[in-house]
Design a protein around this motif. Structure first.
Motif, PDB file in Angstrom:
ATOM      1  N   ILE A   1       6.902  -2.379  -3.760  1.00 22.63           N
ATOM      2  CA  ILE A   1       6.416  -3.252  -2.676  1.00 22.63           C
ATOM      3  C   ILE A   1       6.582  -2.544  -1.332  1.00 22.63           C
ATOM      4  CG2 ILE A   1       6.891  -5.399  -1.418  1.00 22.63           C
ATOM      5  CD1 ILE A   1       7.646  -6.594  -4.224  1.00 22.63           C
ATOM      6  N   GLU A   2       7.739  -1.933  -1.113  1.00 28.46           N
ATOM      7  CA  GLU A   2       7.960  -1.201   0.142  1.00 28.46           C
ATOM      8  C   GLU A   2       7.026  -0.002   0.258  1.00 28.46           C
ATOM      9  OE1 GLU A   2      12.142  -0.471  -0.107  1.00 28.46           O
ATOM     10  OE2 GLU A   2      12.654  -2.452   0.708  1.00 28.46           O
ATOM     11  N   GLN A   3       6.771   0.652  -0.853  1.00 32.90           N
ATOM     12  CA  GLN A   3       5.832   1.785  -0.868  1.00 32.90           C
ATOM     13  C   GLN A   3       4.425   1.313  -0.497  1.00 32.90           C
ATOM     14  OE1 GLN A   3       5.669   3.805  -4.631  1.00 32.90           O
ATOM     15  NE2 GLN A   3       4.022   5.157  -4.001  1.00 32.90           N
ATOM     16  N   ALA A   4       4.014   0.165  -1.009  1.00 31.42           N
ATOM     17  CA  ALA A   4       2.688  -0.380  -0.684  1.00 31.42           C
ATOM     18  C   ALA A   4       2.584  -0.674   0.809  1.00 31.42           C
ATOM     19  CB  ALA A   4       2.435  -1.650  -1.495  1.00 31.42           C
TER      20      ALA A   4
ATOM     21  N   THR B   1      -1.714   5.037   6.098  1.00 29.37           N
ATOM     22  CA  THR B   1      -3.107   5.416   5.835  1.00 29.37           C
ATOM     23  C   THR B   1      -4.101   4.586   6.633  1.00 29.37           C
ATOM     24  OG1 THR B   1      -3.317   3.903   3.952  1.00 29.37           O
ATOM     25  CG2 THR B   1      -2.572   6.164   3.488  1.00 29.37           C
ATOM     26  N   GLY B   2      -3.656   3.426   7.135  1.00 27.14           N
ATOM     27  CA  GLY B   2      -4.568   2.555   7.870  1.00 27.14           C
ATOM     28  C   GLY B   2      -5.554   1.840   6.959  1.00 27.14           C
ATOM     29  N   GLN B   3      -5.238   1.760   5.661  1.00 29.26           N
ATOM     30  CA  GLN B   3      -6.095   1.086   4.695  1.00 29.26           C
ATOM     31  C   GLN B   3      -5.296   0.013   3.961  1.00 29.26           C
ATOM     32  OE1 GLN B   3      -7.296   4.354   2.196  1.00 29.26           O
ATOM     33  NE2 GLN B   3      -9.254   4.514   3.250  1.00 29.26           N
ATOM     34  N   PRO B   4      -5.942  -1.064   3.560  1.00 29.95           N
ATOM     35  CA  PRO B   4      -5.238  -2.083   2.789  1.00 29.95           C
ATOM     36  C   PRO B   4      -4.737  -1.526   1.452  1.00 29.95           C
ATOM     37  CG  PRO B   4      -7.347  -2.911   3.575  1.00 29.95           C
ATOM     38  CD  PRO B   4      -7.324  -1.443   3.846  1.00 29.95           C
ATOM     39  N   VAL B   5      -3.545  -1.944   1.085  1.00 31.09           N
ATOM     40  CA  VAL B   5      -2.945  -1.539  -0.191  1.00 31.09           C
ATOM     41  C   VAL B   5      -2.466  -2.811  -0.876  1.00 31.09           C
ATOM     42  CG1 VAL B   5      -1.098  -0.223  -1.304  1.00 31.09           C
ATOM     43  CG2 VAL B   5      -2.238   0.702   0.711  1.00 31.09           C
ATOM     44  N   GLY B   6      -2.714  -2.905  -2.173  1.00 34.41           N
ATOM     45  CA  GLY B   6      -2.342  -4.107  -2.908  1.00 34.41           C
ATOM     46  C   GLY B   6      -1.395  -3.820  -4.052  1.00 34.41           C
TER      47      GLY B   6
ATOM     48  N   VAL C   1      -5.568   0.547  -4.114  1.00 36.70           N
ATOM     49  CA  VAL C   1      -5.991   0.925  -2.764  1.00 36.70           C
ATOM     50  C   VAL C   1      -7.439   0.471  -2.579  1.00 36.70           C
ATOM     51  CG1 VAL C   1      -6.301   2.864  -1.177  1.00 36.70           C
ATOM     52  CG2 VAL C   1      -4.452   2.914  -2.850  1.00 36.70           C
ATOM     53  N   TRP C   2      -7.745  -0.005  -1.380  1.00 40.04           N
ATOM     54  CA  TRP C   2      -9.113  -0.436  -1.094  1.00 40.04           C
ATOM     55  C   TRP C   2      -9.979   0.779  -0.836  1.00 40.04           C
ATOM     56  CZ3 TRP C   2     -12.289  -4.230  -1.751  1.00 40.04           C
ATOM     57  CH2 TRP C   2     -13.465  -4.298  -1.006  1.00 40.04           C
ATOM     58  N   ARG C   3     -10.970   0.998  -1.700  1.00 44.92           N
ATOM     59  CA  ARG C   3     -11.991   2.038  -1.531  1.00 44.92           C
ATOM     60  C   ARG C   3     -13.313   1.299  -1.528  1.00 44.92           C
ATOM     61  NH1 ARG C   3      -8.446   5.438  -0.224  1.00 44.92           N
ATOM     62  NH2 ARG C   3      -7.309   6.580  -1.789  1.00 44.92           N
ATOM     63  N   ASP C   4     -13.857   1.130  -0.330  1.00 43.72           N
ATOM     64  CA  ASP C   4     -15.042   0.301  -0.155  1.00 43.72           C
ATOM     65  C   ASP C   4     -16.077   0.636  -1.216  1.00 43.72           C
ATOM     66  OD1 ASP C   4     -16.430  -1.675   1.091  1.00 43.72           O
ATOM     67  OD2 ASP C   4     -17.187  -0.433   2.712  1.00 43.72           O
ATOM     68  N   PRO C   5     -16.510  -0.236  -2.006  1.00 39.51           N
ATOM     69  CA  PRO C   5     -16.536  -1.687  -1.947  1.00 39.51           C
ATOM     70  C   PRO C   5     -15.582  -2.361  -2.934  1.00 39.51           C
ATOM     71  CG  PRO C   5     -18.283  -1.009  -3.401  1.00 39.51           C
ATOM     72  CD  PRO C   5     -17.528   0.231  -2.980  1.00 39.51           C
TER      73      PRO C   5
ATOM     74  N   LEU D   1      -1.050  -9.137  -4.341  1.00 37.69           N
ATOM     75  CA  LEU D   1      -0.370  -9.034  -3.057  1.00 37.69           C
ATOM     76  C   LEU D   1      -1.071  -7.942  -2.261  1.00 37.69           C
ATOM     77  CD1 LEU D   1       2.233 -10.073  -1.637  1.00 37.69           C
ATOM     78  CD2 LEU D   1       3.407  -8.144  -2.649  1.00 37.69           C
ATOM     79  N   VAL D   2      -1.541  -8.258  -1.040  1.00 37.12           N
ATOM     80  CA  VAL D   2      -2.311  -7.291  -0.254  1.00 37.12           C
ATOM     81  C   VAL D   2      -1.638  -7.086   1.100  1.00 37.12           C
ATOM     82  CG1 VAL D   2      -4.531  -6.781   0.831  1.00 37.12           C
ATOM     83  CG2 VAL D   2      -4.462  -7.914  -1.399  1.00 37.12           C
TER      84      VAL D   2
END
Length: 156
Positions: free
Chosen positions: A54-57, A64-69, A81-85, A119-120
């Motif tokens: 959880i702490e790593q996420a 990275t400035g990207q959402p991590v779940g 990791v969010w990779r659009d889409p 969890l995001v």
């Protein structure tokens, strides 16, 4: 040699020798029992693994400035990791030991698509507050994740 001389040379073990053998067997058994690892899951190990993930996420989302779940399954957990889409799972999930159940409880009504992780963390490290309960045969632990992403550990 006379008949009486032969009778006095009978062989056998004394009480002290028998007690020494019993003591040595008991000592050996005790050492074996203490060195055999316990196969049942350890609550501290499991909670540390999940807390670390959880702490790593949270940290990865910030850096990275990207959402991590965090994806929680019946028998494993992993990061995505969010990779659009779409969300892409990191790779090899960490398996939960047999006999350990995970339950996620949202502290507020949260609507999100089914394809999203449980969890995001957003790029600022914030998350919707949730409680994760780990249940095993010998333990019941609750990990409360606050909005800041901090994990609070509570044994119930």
């Amino acid at each position: 040699m006379t008949r009486t001389a032969r009778l006095s040379t009978q062989s056998g073990m004394t009480l002290v020798e028998v007690l020494m053998v019993v003591f040595i067997i008991g000592l050996t058994t005790g050492l074996v029992v203490l060195t055999v690892p316990d196969r049942r899951p350890d609550s501290d190990t499991i909670s540390r693994q999940l807390t670390g993930l959880i702490e790593q996420a949270r940290d990865q989302a910030i850096f990275t400035g990207q959402p991590v779940g965090l994806v929680l399954e019946e028998d494993a957990f992993d990061l995505a990791v969010w990779r659009d889409p779409a969300w892409v799972e990191r790779g090899k999930p960490q398996a939960l030991p047999q006999g350990v159940a995970v339950e996620l409880t949202y502290n507020a009504v949260i609507e999100r698509p089914e394809t999203w992780p449980d969890l995001v963390f957003d790029p600022t490290g914030l998350v919707d507050p949730v409680s994760i309960t780990l249940r095993g045969s010998r333990f019941d632990i609750e990990l409360m994740i606050e909005a800041s992403g901090e994990v609070v550990y509570a044994r119930r």
